[in-house]
Write an enzyme that holds these catalytic residues in place. Structure first.
Site, PDB file in Angstrom:
ATOM      1  N   PRO A  15       0.786  -1.229   0.000  1.00 28.89           N
ATOM      2  CA  PRO A  15       0.000   0.000   0.000  1.00 28.89           C
ATOM      3  C   PRO A  15       0.822   1.286   0.000  1.00 28.89           C
ATOM      4  O   PRO A  15       1.891   1.348   0.616  1.00 28.89           O
ATOM      5  CB  PRO A  15      -0.828  -0.097   1.290  1.00 28.89           C
ATOM      6  N   ASN A  16       0.294   2.261  -0.706  1.00 26.93           N
ATOM      7  CA  ASN A  16       0.837   3.628  -0.794  1.00 26.93           C
ATOM      8  C   ASN A  16       2.098   3.739  -1.650  1.00 26.93           C
ATOM      9  O   ASN A  16       2.626   4.829  -1.835  1.00 26.93           O
ATOM     10  CB  ASN A  16       1.100   4.221   0.608  1.00 26.93           C
ATOM     11  N   ASN A  79       8.136  -5.524  -1.462  1.00 23.52           N
ATOM     12  CA  ASN A  79       8.090  -4.446  -0.477  1.00 23.52           C
ATOM     13  C   ASN A  79       6.656  -4.414   0.045  1.00 23.52           C
ATOM     14  O   ASN A  79       5.789  -3.810  -0.569  1.00 23.52           O
ATOM     15  CB  ASN A  79       8.463  -3.099  -1.108  1.00 23.52           C
ATOM     16  N   GLU A 103      13.264  -9.076   0.483  1.00 17.26           N
ATOM     17  CA  GLU A 103      12.445  -7.989   1.036  1.00 17.26           C
ATOM     18  C   GLU A 103      13.160  -6.668   0.779  1.00 17.26           C
ATOM     19  O   GLU A 103      14.358  -6.556   1.060  1.00 17.26           O
ATOM     20  CB  GLU A 103      12.269  -8.230   2.543  1.00 17.26           C
ATOM     21  N   LEU A 106      12.461   1.126   0.763  1.00 17.50           N
ATOM     22  CA  LEU A 106      13.128   2.343   0.284  1.00 17.50           C
ATOM     23  C   LEU A 106      13.907   2.994   1.416  1.00 17.50           C
ATOM     24  O   LEU A 106      15.036   3.455   1.246  1.00 17.50           O
ATOM     25  CB  LEU A 106      12.072   3.325  -0.249  1.00 17.50           C
ATOM     26  N   ARG A 116       7.940   0.143  13.129  1.00 10.35           N
ATOM     27  CA  ARG A 116       8.492  -0.293  11.832  1.00 10.35           C
ATOM     28  C   ARG A 116       9.651  -1.288  12.000  1.00 10.35           C
ATOM     29  O   ARG A 116      10.176  -1.827  11.035  1.00 10.35           O
ATOM     30  CB  ARG A 116       8.966   0.908  11.019  1.00 10.35           C
TER      31      ARG A 116
HETATM   32  C1  DQA Z   1       8.419   1.089   3.446  1.00 12.66           C
HETATM   33  C2  DQA Z   1       8.579   1.245   4.959  1.00 12.66           C
HETATM   34  C3  DQA Z   1       7.269   0.982   5.667  1.00 12.66           C
HETATM   35  O1  DQA Z   1       7.428   1.146   7.076  1.00 12.66           O
HETATM   36  C4  DQA Z   1       6.204   1.949   5.199  1.00 12.66           C
HETATM   37  O2  DQA Z   1       4.966   1.671   5.795  1.00 12.66           O
HETATM   38  C5  DQA Z   1       6.093   1.999   3.709  1.00 12.66           C
HETATM   39  C6  DQA Z   1       7.304   1.947   2.905  1.00 12.66           C
HETATM   40  C7  DQA Z   1       9.703   1.467   2.683  1.00 12.66           C
HETATM   41  O3  DQA Z   1       9.799   1.086   1.526  1.00 12.66           O
HETATM   42  O4  DQA Z   1      10.564   2.165   3.223  1.00 12.66           O
HETATM   43  O5  DQA Z   1       5.000   2.168   3.169  1.00 12.66           O
HETATM   44  O6  DQA Z   1       8.151  -0.276   3.168  1.00 12.66           O
END
Ligand code: DQA
Length: 157
Positions: A15-16, A79, A103, A106, A116
């Protein structure tokens, strides 16, 4: 001479990540999904690998795509984004797929908020690449191909 296999690698984004470039650029940078896919596609062409890309904001869709990867792909770069820190379902689907996986993040989740620091997939992947932005996807492709070639060479004795 040993024949060169064309490995098929599936890239899965959570997501996102579809709004990358526009999303908190001070954290995630200005690179867009198209920029990253372009760089990965170019690297795959040089390496003689086939790549496919999938992004979803929906946990169930990611689960179904991972299930579908079994027998269709040789490896996965994932990711899981926020689902990294929450999703037993994504973890279980990755285990079901049964493919060597890398895995990618970014950012470096270990240097961010406490929530996290937990990854539900870190122990079922071959390795993790974090904190080098979109370049991490190209590195993940190279790492996975290295792993698959080494395993293939071992398998054939
Ligand atoms: C992410 C790190 C995650 O904590 C975050 O929710 C993301 C992006 C990264 O690629 O740094 O959406 O996976």
């Amino acid at each position: 001479m040993r024949e060169k296999r064309t490995f098929r690698i599936l890239f899965v984004d959570g997501p996102n990540l579809n709004v990358l470039g526009d999303r908190e650029p001070s954290v995630y940078g200005r690179e867009t999904p198209a920029d990253i896919r372009g760089a990965v596609t170019e690297a795959a062409r040089r390496e003689g690998a086939k790549v496919a890309f999938f992004q979803s904001n929906h946990e169930g869709e990611i689960v179904e795509r991972l299930q579908g990867a079994k027998r269709r792909f040789d490896g996965i770069v994932i990711n899981p984004a926020a689902y990294t820190h929450t999703s037993v379902a994504v973890r279980d689907a990755l285990i079901y797929a049964g493919l060597p996986s890398i895995e990618v993040h970014l950012t470096n989740p270990a240097s961010r908020e406490g929530f996290r620091k937990v990854s539900y997939v870190e122990d079922v992947v071959v390795g993790r690449i974090c904190g080098v932005g979109g370049y991490g996807y190209t590195l993940a492709l190279q790492a996975l191909l290295h792993h698959l070639r080494r395993e293939g060479a071992r398998g054939r004795g």
